[in-house]
Enzyme design. Structure first.
Site, PDB file in Angstrom:
ATOM      1  N   PHE A   1     -15.571   3.457   6.885  1.00  0.00           N
ATOM      2  CA  PHE A   1     -14.217   3.859   6.523  1.00  0.00           C
ATOM      3  C   PHE A   1     -13.944   3.750   5.027  1.00  0.00           C
ATOM      4  CE2 PHE A   1     -14.090  -0.613   7.910  1.00  0.00           C
ATOM      5  CZ  PHE A   1     -13.522  -1.224   6.797  1.00  0.00           C
TER       6      PHE A   1
ATOM      7  N   LYS B   1       0.837  -1.206   0.000  1.00  0.00           N
ATOM      8  CA  LYS B   1       0.000   0.000   0.000  1.00  0.00           C
ATOM      9  C   LYS B   1       0.879   1.267   0.000  1.00  0.00           C
ATOM     10  CE  LYS B   1      -3.825  -2.313   2.416  1.00  0.00           C
ATOM     11  NZ  LYS B   1      -4.765  -2.227   3.573  1.00  0.00           N
TER      12      LYS B   1
ATOM     13  N   HIS C   1      -1.738  -5.493   1.371  1.00  0.00           N
ATOM     14  CA  HIS C   1      -2.977  -6.223   1.091  1.00  0.00           C
ATOM     15  C   HIS C   1      -2.620  -7.590   0.527  1.00  0.00           C
ATOM     16  CE1 HIS C   1      -6.878  -7.307  -0.632  1.00  0.00           C
ATOM     17  NE2 HIS C   1      -6.174  -7.744  -1.658  1.00  0.00           N
TER      18      HIS C   1
ATOM     19  N   GLU D   1      -9.417 -10.161  -7.972  1.00  0.00           N
ATOM     20  CA  GLU D   1      -8.443  -9.072  -7.871  1.00  0.00           C
ATOM     21  C   GLU D   1      -7.380  -9.171  -8.969  1.00  0.00           C
ATOM     22  OE1 GLU D   1      -7.164  -9.526  -3.804  1.00  0.00           O
ATOM     23  OE2 GLU D   1      -9.135  -8.939  -3.037  1.00  0.00           O
TER      24      GLU D   1
ATOM     25  N   TYR E   1     -12.079  -2.705  -3.388  1.00  0.00           N
ATOM     26  CA  TYR E   1     -12.633  -2.768  -2.031  1.00  0.00           C
ATOM     27  C   TYR E   1     -14.159  -2.761  -2.031  1.00  0.00           C
ATOM     28  CZ  TYR E   1      -8.062  -2.300   0.218  1.00  0.00           C
ATOM     29  OH  TYR E   1      -6.777  -2.529   0.683  1.00  0.00           O
TER      30      TYR E   1
ATOM     31  N   THR F   1      -5.412  -7.826  10.358  1.00  0.00           N
ATOM     32  CA  THR F   1      -5.726  -6.518   9.777  1.00  0.00           C
ATOM     33  C   THR F   1      -5.257  -5.371  10.673  1.00  0.00           C
ATOM     34  OG1 THR F   1      -7.671  -7.519   8.759  1.00  0.00           O
ATOM     35  CG2 THR F   1      -7.602  -5.113   8.861  1.00  0.00           C
TER      36      THR F   1
ATOM     37  N   ARG G   1       2.757  -6.711   9.187  1.00  0.00           N
ATOM     38  CA  ARG G   1       2.027  -5.646   9.887  1.00  0.00           C
ATOM     39  C   ARG G   1       2.542  -5.477  11.319  1.00  0.00           C
ATOM     40  NH1 ARG G   1      -3.754  -7.508   7.258  1.00  0.00           N
ATOM     41  NH2 ARG G   1      -3.805  -6.014   5.536  1.00  0.00           N
TER      42      ARG G   1
ATOM     43  N   ARG H   1      -1.264 -14.513   3.972  1.00  0.00           N
ATOM     44  CA  ARG H   1      -2.074 -13.911   5.043  1.00  0.00           C
ATOM     45  C   ARG H   1      -1.360 -14.083   6.392  1.00  0.00           C
ATOM     46  NH1 ARG H   1      -6.562 -10.572   3.831  1.00  0.00           N
ATOM     47  NH2 ARG H   1      -7.257 -11.069   5.934  1.00  0.00           N
TER      48      ARG H   1
ATOM     49  N   ASN I   1      -1.932  -0.117   7.011  1.00  0.00           N
ATOM     50  CA  ASN I   1      -1.344  -1.371   7.481  1.00  0.00           C
ATOM     51  C   ASN I   1      -0.461  -2.043   6.423  1.00  0.00           C
ATOM     52  OD1 ASN I   1      -3.349  -2.228   5.802  1.00  0.00           O
ATOM     53  ND2 ASN I   1      -4.540  -3.291   7.369  1.00  0.00           N
TER      54      ASN I   1
HETATM   55  P1  IDP Z   1      -7.510  -7.183   5.296  1.00  0.00           P
HETATM   56  O1  IDP Z   1      -6.723  -6.112   4.574  1.00  0.00           O
HETATM   57  O2  IDP Z   1      -6.733  -7.756   6.429  1.00  0.00           O
HETATM   58  O3  IDP Z   1      -8.059  -8.232   4.365  1.00  0.00           O
HETATM   59  P2  IDP Z   1     -10.229  -6.126   5.451  1.00  0.00           P
HETATM   60  O4  IDP Z   1     -11.179  -6.425   6.570  1.00  0.00           O
HETATM   61  O5  IDP Z   1     -10.477  -6.758   4.121  1.00  0.00           O
HETATM   62  O6  IDP Z   1      -8.750  -6.456   5.986  1.00  0.00           O
HETATM   63  O7  IDP Z   1     -10.211  -4.548   5.287  1.00  0.00           O
HETATM   64  C1  IDP Z   1      -9.602  -3.973   4.163  1.00  0.00           C
HETATM   65  C2  IDP Z   1      -8.768  -2.791   4.604  1.00  0.00           C
HETATM   66  O8  IDP Z   1      -9.643  -1.788   5.117  1.00  0.00           O
HETATM   67  C3  IDP Z   1      -7.805  -3.091   5.756  1.00  0.00           C
HETATM   68  O9  IDP Z   1      -6.576  -3.631   5.321  1.00  0.00           O
HETATM   69  C4  IDP Z   1      -7.641  -1.723   6.378  1.00  0.00           C
HETATM   70  O10 IDP Z   1      -6.649  -0.949   5.680  1.00  0.00           O
HETATM   71  C5  IDP Z   1      -8.996  -1.090   6.158  1.00  0.00           C
HETATM   72  N1  IDP Z   1      -9.807  -1.191   7.388  1.00  0.00           N
HETATM   73  C6  IDP Z   1     -10.387  -2.315   7.869  1.00  0.00           C
HETATM   74  N2  IDP Z   1     -11.049  -2.049   9.017  1.00  0.00           N
HETATM   75  C7  IDP Z   1     -10.874  -0.726   9.246  1.00  0.00           C
HETATM   76  C8  IDP Z   1     -11.316   0.150  10.290  1.00  0.00           C
HETATM   77  O11 IDP Z   1     -12.010  -0.228  11.240  1.00  0.00           O
HETATM   78  N3  IDP Z   1     -10.930   1.479  10.167  1.00  0.00           N
HETATM   79  C9  IDP Z   1     -10.158   1.918   9.130  1.00  0.00           C
HETATM   80  N4  IDP Z   1      -9.730   1.128   8.153  1.00  0.00           N
HETATM   81  C10 IDP Z   1     -10.073  -0.181   8.206  1.00  0.00           C
HETATM   82 MG    MG Z   2      -9.512  -8.116   2.881  1.00  0.00          MG
END
Ligand code: IDP
Ligand code: MG
Length: 134
Positions: free
Chosen positions: A58, A10, A116, A127, A50, A92, A103, A86, A113
């Site tokens: 968010f 990212k 992805h 994707e 997304y 996350t 992370r 993963r 973070n």
């Molecule tokens: P992942 O990246 O671990 O698969 P996802 O739940 O798919 O996590 O969420 C996608 C991205 O959205 C996360 O990597 C993070 O950058 C962002 N995100 C997820 N939850 C939150 C939140 O509660 N606040 C702000 N950003 C979030």
């Molecule tokens: Mg995800």
């Protein structure tokens, strides 16, 4: 079984100079990087990427962040690649990500973070089709 995953460093990870470190971890694990590009993602691609989070509070902030600077996108292949990546990424929320994970070593904020990785075979194919045409 060999799998394919879509991995993206990212904008925060690229800006922090972590591209080489992350590529190195992927290679040293024994996974194959079979496509790689550095680009600034266009807004519609970020929204599509997304799409599952469209209703989340968010979402706007997330898309704005993803298009805010260059990202490094990869197709990564190998045995159990999706799960292996993963696990290497960590949870996350970097606050609960163990040391040794990407992370857990390089991030603090759930919104920024660093990396992805596809969460399953269907999202991986979706994707990869979106960003690499397959
Ligand atoms: P992942 O990246 O671990 O698969 P996802 O739940 O798919 O996590 O969420 C996608 C991205 O959205 C996360 O990597 C993070 O950058 C962002 N995100 C997820 N939850 C939150 C939140 O509660 N606040 C702000 N950003 C979030
Ligand atoms: Mg995800």
């Amino acid at each position: 079984m060999s799998e394919r995953s879509f991995v993206m460093i990212k904008p925060d990870g690229v800006a922090a100079g972590l591209t080489g470190e992350i590529i190195s971890r992927i290679e040293r694990r024994g996974l194959q990087i079979t496509a790689l590009t550095k680009t600034v993602m266009v807004q519609v691609a970020a929204e599509e990427h997304y799409a599952e989070h469209r209703e989340r509070p968010f979402f706007g902030e997330l898309v704005e962040f993803i298009v805010s600077g260059p990202v490094v996108m990869m197709r990564v292949e190998g045995q159990g690649a999706i799960g292996a990546l993963r696990t290497m990424m960590g949870p996350t929320d970097p606050q609960v990500a163990p040391p040794g994970t990407i992370r857990g070593d390089f991030a603090l904020d759930v919104g920024q973070n660093v990396i992805h990785g596809s969460d399953g075979p269907e999202s991986a194919e979706r994707e990869l089709a979106l960003h690499f045409g397959g």
